[in-house]
Design a protein around this motif. Structure first.
Motif, short mmCIF file in Angstrom:
data_model
loop_
_atom_site.label_atom_id
_atom_site.label_comp_id
_atom_site.label_asym_id
_atom_site.label_seq_id
_atom_site.Cartn_x
_atom_site.Cartn_y
_atom_site.Cartn_z
N THR A 408 0.85 -1.20 0.00
CA THR A 408 0.00 0.00 0.00
C THR A 408 0.88 1.24 0.00
O THR A 408 2.01 1.22 0.49
CB THR A 408 -0.93 0.02 1.22
OG1 THR A 408 -0.15 -0.02 2.42
CG2 THR A 408 -1.90 -1.16 1.19
N PHE A 409 0.32 2.32 -0.55
CA PHE A 409 1.05 3.59 -0.63
C PHE A 409 0.04 4.70 -0.41
O PHE A 409 -1.11 4.61 -0.84
CB PHE A 409 1.73 3.73 -1.99
CG PHE A 409 2.67 4.89 -2.10
CD1 PHE A 409 3.93 4.83 -1.53
CD2 PHE A 409 2.30 6.05 -2.76
CE1 PHE A 409 4.81 5.90 -1.62
CE2 PHE A 409 3.17 7.12 -2.85
CZ PHE A 409 4.43 7.04 -2.27
N TYR A 410 0.49 5.78 0.26
CA TYR A 410 -0.41 6.87 0.60
C TYR A 410 0.13 8.18 0.02
O TYR A 410 1.33 8.45 0.07
CB TYR A 410 -0.55 7.00 2.12
CG TYR A 410 -1.18 5.80 2.78
CD1 TYR A 410 -2.55 5.69 2.92
CD2 TYR A 410 -0.39 4.76 3.27
CE1 TYR A 410 -3.14 4.59 3.52
CE2 TYR A 410 -0.96 3.65 3.87
CZ TYR A 410 -2.33 3.58 3.99
OH TYR A 410 -2.91 2.48 4.58
N THR A 411 -0.79 8.96 -0.50
CA THR A 411 -0.46 10.31 -0.99
C THR A 411 -1.36 11.32 -0.28
O THR A 411 -2.54 11.03 -0.03
CB THR A 411 -0.65 10.43 -2.51
OG1 THR A 411 -2.01 10.11 -2.85
CG2 THR A 411 0.30 9.50 -3.24
N SER A 412 -0.81 12.48 0.01
CA SER A 412 -1.55 13.49 0.76
C SER A 412 -1.40 14.86 0.10
O SER A 412 -0.29 15.24 -0.29
CB SER A 412 -1.06 13.56 2.21
OG SER A 412 -1.66 14.62 2.91
N THR A 413 -2.51 15.58 0.00
CA THR A 413 -2.47 16.94 -0.53
C THR A 413 -1.67 17.87 0.38
O THR A 413 -1.00 18.79 -0.09
CB THR A 413 -3.90 17.48 -0.70
OG1 THR A 413 -4.64 16.60 -1.55
CG2 THR A 413 -3.91 18.87 -1.31
N THR A 414 -1.72 17.61 1.67
CA THR A 414 -0.99 18.45 2.62
C THR A 414 0.51 18.37 2.39
O THR A 414 1.22 19.38 2.48
CB THR A 414 -1.32 18.03 4.05
OG1 THR A 414 -2.74 18.04 4.23
CG2 THR A 414 -0.68 18.97 5.06
#
Length: 503
Positions: A408-414
């Motif tokens: 799994t991988f996560y991307t964040s606008t912040t």
């Protein structure tokens, strides 16, 4: 000293009475309906009665000389000239020789003002002592030699300009606005046209306003060489660096990426409403030709928020020329969703936390397959991505995780609002919203092609600001006429004209 201005209803009564008196036969009324009906409906729908209160400070409070003309009539006359594509000189002749033009402007036939009166009125609309922002005597600007590429904007002189501007803006507690020479024009445009259009629902929801911005080159009628003030040529020095006198000292050199040439003039940066079906402008702004669109957006956006402080900007739709991290940071600070295309010429290879990304901001696994979006992570402002092999249930030749769930991988606008905007670039919703950006191009086309902005060959900042704002006012009036035709709302004068012809 300015006398009390009449109301819009008094103006309509004046037009009806004078038209009945001037065109009192059935043949004349039929001629009026056939050739001037659209113009009559167009001009009489514009309520300019508030112009007197806005322009009152520009008139003397002491009773000297003859009384000036009603500012509403003067402005209405200028709008009529703009609609008819007439200069001031030709417009004065047309209004004096065509009774219907004088009546629609608010004057009795044969009593319309002369050319000098209109130029005096220009002084009142421009908050500066001269038509120019700078002095006319200066050194000559050299034309750049290095040419850009097709559809590629001119690079900013200092790449860190946007970062410095945004840093200074974010340090301010409130919006700082320095008075500009065109402020009175903007007040008239906002009060008499933009706010009425918003009330009619032509600009979308102002509580979640979606704005589009883009710049376009505008060539001046002045020469870039200037007038020699020295005697260097007599001694054989044709390339002296002495100061010269310029007819348009505020113009400079800019790169036209569409025509692939340098031009001498200004940049027209237009802010339009994305939800307007008529491509209506809300804030036109003229900047230096050499200024990059990203810098123009930052400066104009803060001014836009000052003028429309009661509106809540919810979304900004911009092209790849505005693809700069400071712009995303500023928009996130103001809680504005950014719909901005990536500039691949400056991006290079997109990498985030050692994971490669596509041009749409989608993570790519080690074997080169796009990871699958698994929605937003519950309780956290980030998006979850899963292994394509585990989701698609196929065998990966080189698995990067021993888990049955897959990597799994996560991307964040912040973390990075540029690579991971609020609306994913690989989604249909993003493509649908970005397609609205063509509205600003159609708005600029109306200015430059339909209303022939550049054919006036102006030579001062006052001239160009007046032209741009008058055309923008006409664009709103055109939209009002189209909406009235669609809804079949007949003005009182239209009903009277039809009834008179039928009788």
């Amino acid at each position: 000293m300015m006398h009390v201005s009449r109301s819009h209803q008094d103006y309509l009564a004046f037009v009806s009475e004078l038209l009945r008196k001037e065109y009192n036969s059935p043949e004349a009324l039929l001629f009026l309906q056939r050739y001037y009906s659209d113009l009559i409906f167009w001009i009489t729908a514009i309520d300019l009665s508030a112009a007197a209160s806005l322009l009152r400070p520009t008139y003397s409070s002491k009773p000297r000389g003859r009384k000036p003309h009603d500012p509403a009539d003067m402005l209405r006359c200028l709008l009529l000239m703009t609609k008819l594509e007439l200069s001031v000189d030709k417009g004065v002749v047309a209004i004096r020789t065509t009774p219907v033009y004088a009546i629609l402007s608010g004057f009795n036939p044969g009593e319309s003002p002369g050319v000098g009166t209109f130029y005096d009125f220009f002084h009142r609309l421009w908050r500066a002592s001269t038509p120019h922002k700078t002095g006319r005597v200066k050194r000559r600007l050299k034309k750049p030699r290095k040419k850009g590429k097709k559809n590629e904007k001119q690079a900013p002189k200092n790449p860190k300009t946007t970062e410095k501007l945004v840093s200074r803006i974010l340090r301010e507690d409130k919006i700082h606005y320095a008075p500009k020479e065109h402020d009175l024009l903007q007040q008239l445009f906002q009060t008499l046209f933009v706010l009425p259009s918003a009330a009619k629902g032509l600009l979308g929801d102002t509580n979640a306003f979606r704005v589009i911005g883009d710049g376009s080159p505008v060539e001046t009628g002045a020469r870039s060489f200037g007038k020699f003030l020295c005697d260097c040529r007599k001694s054989g020095n044709w390339k002296c660096t002495c100061k010269r006198k310029f007819s348009d000292p505020d113009a400079d050199w800019g790169w036209d990426s569409y025509r692939e040439k340098y031009y001498y003039g200004r940049t027209l940066y237009m802010f339009t409403a994305a939800d307007s079906s008529y491509d209506l402008p809300v804030y036109p702004r003229l900047f230096r030709a050499s200024q990059h669109d990203a810098v123009s957006w930052i400066c104009g956006y803060r001014e836009l928020r000052y003028w429309y402080a009661d509106w809540k900007v919810g979304e900004a739709i911009l092209d790849s020329a505005h693809d700069a991290l400071p712009i995303y940071t500023m928009l996130e600070h103001d809680d504005v969703s950014a719909i901005i295309d990536l500039n691949l010429r400056r991006s290079g290879q997109l990498v985030y936390n050692e994971m490669k990304l596509t041009t749409d901001g989608v993570p790519v696994c080690p074997i080169g397959r796009k990871m699958v979006c698994w929605g937003r992570d519950s309780g956290r402002p980030r998006i979850k991505w899963r292994c394509p092999a585990k989701v698609g249930k196929w065998e990966c030749p080189t698995p990067c995780s021993t888990s049955d769930y897959g990597r799994t991988f996560y991307t964040s606008t912040t973390d990075n609002p540029r690579l991971f905007p609020r609306i994913r670039r690989d989604s249909k919703e993003w493509r649908k919203r970005y397609a609205l950006r063509t509205s600003v191009e159609r708005c600029i086309k109306r200015q430059k092609v339909d209303y022939k902005l550049e054919t006036s060959h102006g030579r001062s900042s006052r001239h160009w600001n007046l032209r741009v704002y008058l055309i923008a006012m006409c664009q709103h009036a055109d939209a009002w006429l189209e909406q009235a035709k669609k809804q079949k709302q007949l003005p009182a004068i239209q009903q009277w004209l039809y009834e008179s012809v039928a009788a």
